[in-house]
Design a protein around this motif. Structure first.
Motif, PDB file in Angstrom:
ATOM      1  N   VAL A 163       0.435  -1.105  -0.012  1.00 62.43           N
ATOM      2  CA  VAL A 163       0.268   0.389  -0.121  1.00 62.43           C
ATOM      3  C   VAL A 163       0.612   1.293   0.083  1.00 62.43           C
ATOM      4  CG1 VAL A 163      -1.969   2.155   1.633  1.00 62.43           C
ATOM      5  CG2 VAL A 163      -1.877  -1.193   0.870  1.00 62.43           C
ATOM      6  N   PRO A 164       1.762   1.927   0.995  1.00 62.06           N
ATOM      7  CA  PRO A 164       2.447   3.127   0.678  1.00 62.06           C
ATOM      8  C   PRO A 164       3.561   2.422  -0.145  1.00 62.06           C
ATOM      9  CG  PRO A 164       3.868   1.029   2.874  1.00 62.06           C
ATOM     10  CD  PRO A 164       2.223   0.707   1.883  1.00 62.06           C
ATOM     11  N   VAL A 165       3.915   1.518  -0.743  1.00 56.66           N
ATOM     12  CA  VAL A 165       4.517   2.043  -1.712  1.00 56.66           C
ATOM     13  C   VAL A 165       3.950   2.684  -3.120  1.00 56.66           C
ATOM     14  CG1 VAL A 165       6.739   0.546  -0.960  1.00 56.66           C
ATOM     15  CG2 VAL A 165       4.883  -0.112  -2.969  1.00 56.66           C
ATOM     16  N   CYS A 166       2.326   2.736  -3.365  1.00 55.81           N
ATOM     17  CA  CYS A 166       2.130   2.514  -4.843  1.00 55.81           C
ATOM     18  C   CYS A 166       1.971   4.478  -4.860  1.00 55.81           C
ATOM     19  CB  CYS A 166       0.393   2.652  -4.568  1.00 55.81           C
ATOM     20  SG  CYS A 166      -0.912   2.742  -6.188  1.00 55.81           S
TER      21      CYS A 166
ATOM     22  N   ASN B 117       0.932  10.401  -4.353  1.00 54.43           N
ATOM     23  CA  ASN B 117       1.006   9.540  -3.141  1.00 54.43           C
ATOM     24  C   ASN B 117       2.361   9.895  -2.249  1.00 54.43           C
ATOM     25  OD1 ASN B 117       0.897   7.679  -0.924  1.00 54.43           O
ATOM     26  ND2 ASN B 117       0.905   5.772  -1.363  1.00 54.43           N
ATOM     27  N   HIS B 119       4.311   9.541   0.338  1.00 58.03           N
ATOM     28  CA  HIS B 119       4.450   8.084   1.364  1.00 58.03           C
ATOM     29  C   HIS B 119       5.168   7.656   0.468  1.00 58.03           C
ATOM     30  CE1 HIS B 119       2.011   9.143   4.747  1.00 58.03           C
ATOM     31  NE2 HIS B 119       0.635   8.888   3.844  1.00 58.03           N
ATOM     32  N   SER B 120       4.968   7.256  -0.657  1.00 57.67           N
ATOM     33  CA  SER B 120       5.594   6.035  -1.608  1.00 57.67           C
ATOM     34  C   SER B 120       6.684   6.981  -2.246  1.00 57.67           C
ATOM     35  CB  SER B 120       4.509   6.176  -3.143  1.00 57.67           C
ATOM     36  OG  SER B 120       5.753   4.908  -3.871  1.00 57.67           O
TER      37      SER B 120
END
Lengths: 318, 390
Positions: A163-166, B117, B119-120
């Motif tokens: 999830v966080p890498v997307c 995003n 975070h990525s």
């Protein structure tokens, strides 16, 4: 369970499915025409709306659950019936109060691949895409050898590394524990495929089973008829996905989603109902009376790669 | 025939050759998507991702040359700042094409610029590359403008270039260290995971980009005297040598730590790199062509500009092997034993060697990079100097 009871259950299920499909097609058609009118505005707002939907994270709201009648509880009944009751109970709760869990009893799994095949049929998976392969391995050395079979669905981790890498926020954790993918937002970078410590995601390369098939309708069945399967729509994440060139889910990362459209109708995931050894169990882990909660509490229940802290929602029993 | 003219002819021959050879691959990519690639779902990244980090590294390295010109006022490279920008832009364009073609839905990538995003690390890349591209174009514009103005106006443009140059230092560290971070973040891949990789990426980028620039500056030398030219080449040679030594120290550390235990962690991946099927990528392409021969050329007493340029070309070209050896071995290990035989398909294997179509696309991309440089060099006043560049 008598034949009458069985046919009543299946009738309920069929009615429910047909009705919802009609509703869905109705909404879909209206949506298409409406979409043509406001297309420009929608395309600009789409990412914002997609994000809002994820933040709300209640895909159930669009398909409210209508309970159907199940036969009365009986001693010694099939675990399927108990799990269906568990699901009905769970679906009456708000989405954030459920947590879908799967338990796989490795002692019962015979490695028949029925779950893999039925999953592929349910989700109309193309070649090279698989949601639930069954790993088979021989262990030990002759003459002391053993055989392991291990079905591997998506672990629906509570701390999912995918999830966080997307980069596109196209994958997220729903409040009911399912890790979902927004095919319309996925850019197909395959970062999540690398991030998954279970190899649970596969990429849809746009391949077809009829690729390189001879096209001679007068002689054989013909490519068009033989390839009917390829054009059948799948209904993942409660949306119709018809395979067309360059359109999602082609070019997207794909994975097991615990059969979201089925469970939201009160049905068990395809792999659970087709397991010939009743080795796969499914239900609400937040419900202490559910079958999966009982199984998860067994001392011989374990999760894969517990040490990396992904907290999978899939448990195994050995 | 002058060296520049010969260079022009040779590069245009390469552009036409690579372009013609690569075109069928490009057509295949657009007609059939990713079907004819050799990567699959278990080895999801292949030659194009390696080429992307190779090219973006070359870009970051070339950018650092421009920083030396405009921020640190280094005399030896005072006339090549604009050319460094052009090399950085051309390689950046190539890197973006390479990563773009690797995506399942390339057009959707533009939405990342506005809606990433954060975070990525890959989400950050969309923002940082956009910022980098704009920075490079603005810097090149002002670098050209500076030559066309005089007096106070020129001084104020110089100040703008210094500010932009200073800004591009953390930007280069961020976007290229960030690419290292894209890999280093992946806990599922022990070979990638760890804080060392972003540092290795940066060192490799500055080395390969600086080395490439030594070759470019040798072939298309600016208006400078023979002494200035020699001074520039010796400076570029020394810089390349220092970065080569630094890069090799980091590599030695990686190999030593990585191979210490062969039974677990990344030990057997190193075994595969060093003694596996593709051993020659490390020993011959990287170590012999990319390290030992350049080391010999750069430490030779004669300090010939041609030898420095050749060393630069060998390092920069063979660095693709270094990038390949970072990307693909990291994915060689199944996450679960037996997964490869659980559901058999050509896209579900742990074996990878780029397909013909992948090589063709890479050649086409290289042709595009060279064409962007050649056209840019022709169209823009890259050689124009107002006597004094600083």
């Amino acid at each position: 369970m008598s034949k009458e009871e069985l046919s009543r259950v299946s009738e309920n299920l069929t009615l429910e499915t047909d009705e919802s499909r009609r509703e869905f097609l109705d909404k879909f058609t209206k949506g298409v025409f409406g979409g043509l009118v406001v297309g420009g505005v929608v395309s600009v707002l789409a990412p914002v709306q997609a994000k809002a939907q994820k933040e709300g994270s209640n895909l159930n709201e669009s398909t409210p659950f209508k309970p159907f009648v199940l036969p009365p509880e009986q001693p010694g009944e099939d675990a399927i019936l108990r799990m269906m009751r568990d699901i009905q109970r769970a679906l009456k709760k708000p989405i954030e109060q459920r947590h879908w869990n799967m338990v796989i009893d490795l002692r019962k799994c015979v490695g028949c691949d029925a779950c893999s095949v039925s999953c592929a049929a349910e989700n109309k998976l193309p070649p090279g895409v698989i949601y639930r392969p069954v790993i088979q391995q021989e262990i030990g050395s002759y003459p002391n050898v053993g055989h392991i079979t291990l079905p591997r669905p998506c672990m629906q981790c509570d701390e999912p590394p995918c999830v966080p890498v997307c980069p596109a926020e196209a994958t997220w954790k729903r409040p009911d524990g399912i890790v979902a993918v927004d095919y319309d937002q996925c850019i197909g970078c395959r970062y999540c495929l690398n991030a998954c410590p279970y190899n649970a995601r596969t990429f849809d390369f746009g391949m077809e089973y009829i690729d390189d098939t001879a096209d001679a309708p007068q002689v054989f069945l013909g490519k068009e008829k033989a390839g009917k399967y390829e054009t059948e729509a799948s209904y993942e994440y409660a949306k119709e996905w018809k395979r067309k060139e360059d359109a999602s889910p082609i070019g997207n990362a794909r994975k097991c989603h615990f059969c979201v459209p089925r469970i939201e109708k009160g049905m068990l995931p395809e792999c659970v109902v087709t397991c010939i050894g009743r080795a796969t169990y499914f239900g609400d882990g937040n419900d202490p009376d559910s079958l999966v909660s009982e199984l998860i509490a067994l001392p011989n229940a374990f999760r894969l790669k517990e040490e990396i802290g992904t907290r999978p929602s899939v448990y195994y029993i050995k | 025939m002058t060296r520049e003219k010969m260079g022009n002819i040779l590069v245009w021959i390469l552009i036409i050759g690579f372009g013609a050879w690569g075109l069928p691959g490009m057509l295949d990519r657009f007609a059939n998507g990713h079907v004819d690639t050799a990567y699959g779902s278990y080895i999801p990244w292949g030659l194009w991702i390696s080429a992307y980090i190779w090219l973006i590294g070359l870009s970051a390295g070339a950018l650092m040359i421009s920083v030396m010109t405009y921020v640190f006022n280094i005399e030896a490279v005072k006339k090549v700042g604009k050319m460094a920008f052009l090399v950085a832009i051309a390689t950046l364009v190539g890197a973006m094409i390479s990563v773009g073609l690797d995506l399942g839905h390339p057009l959707r990538a533009f939405s990342l610029i506005l809606n990433p995003n954060l975070h990525s690390m890959m989400g950050w890349m969309a923002v940082l590359y956009s910022a980098y591209f704009v920075t490079l174009c603005v810097e090149l514009y002002f670098a050209i403008k500076k030559e066309q103005t005089r007096g106070e106006k020129q001084k104020s443009i110089k100040r703008i270039l210094v500010v932009l140059g200073i800004w591009s230092i953390p930007l280069a560290f961020a976007f290229h260290g960030g690419v290292g971070g894209v890999f280093a973040n992946v806990i599922a891949k022990p070979y990638w995971h760890g804080p060392m990789l972003p540092v290795v990426f940066l060192a490799g980028a500055f080395l390969s980009g600086g080395a490439l620039f030594a070759t470019v500056a040798y072939i298309w030398r600016p208006n400078q005297s023979k002494e200035e030219f020699l001074k520039m080449m010796i400076f570029l040679g020394k810089t390349t040598l220092a970065l080569l030594i630094l890069d090799e120290i980091l590599e030695l550390a990686e190999v030593y730590v990585g191979t210490f235990y062969s039974a677990y962690g990344e030990g057997h991946i190193w075994q595969e790199i060093l003694f596996g099927q593709y051993w020659y990528t490390f020993w011959i392409v990287h170590l012999l062509i990319g390290v030992l021969i350049p080391l010999f050329l750069l430490t030779a007493k004669s300090k010939s500009p041609g030898a420095i340029a050749l060393a630069g070309l060998l390092i920069a070209g063979s660095f693709l092997a270094v990038r390949l050896n970072i990307v693909t071995p990291g994915m060689l290990d199944p996450e679960l034993n037996g997964i490869a035989s659980a559901w058999v398909h050509s896209k579900l294997t742990f074996i990878y060697f780029p397909s013909v179509m992948e090589w063709q696309v890479l050649l086409f991309i290289v042709a595009v990079v060279m064409a962007v440089f050649m056209i840019g060099k022709k169209v823009l006043p890259i050689y124009q100097t107002a006597g004094e560049e600083l």
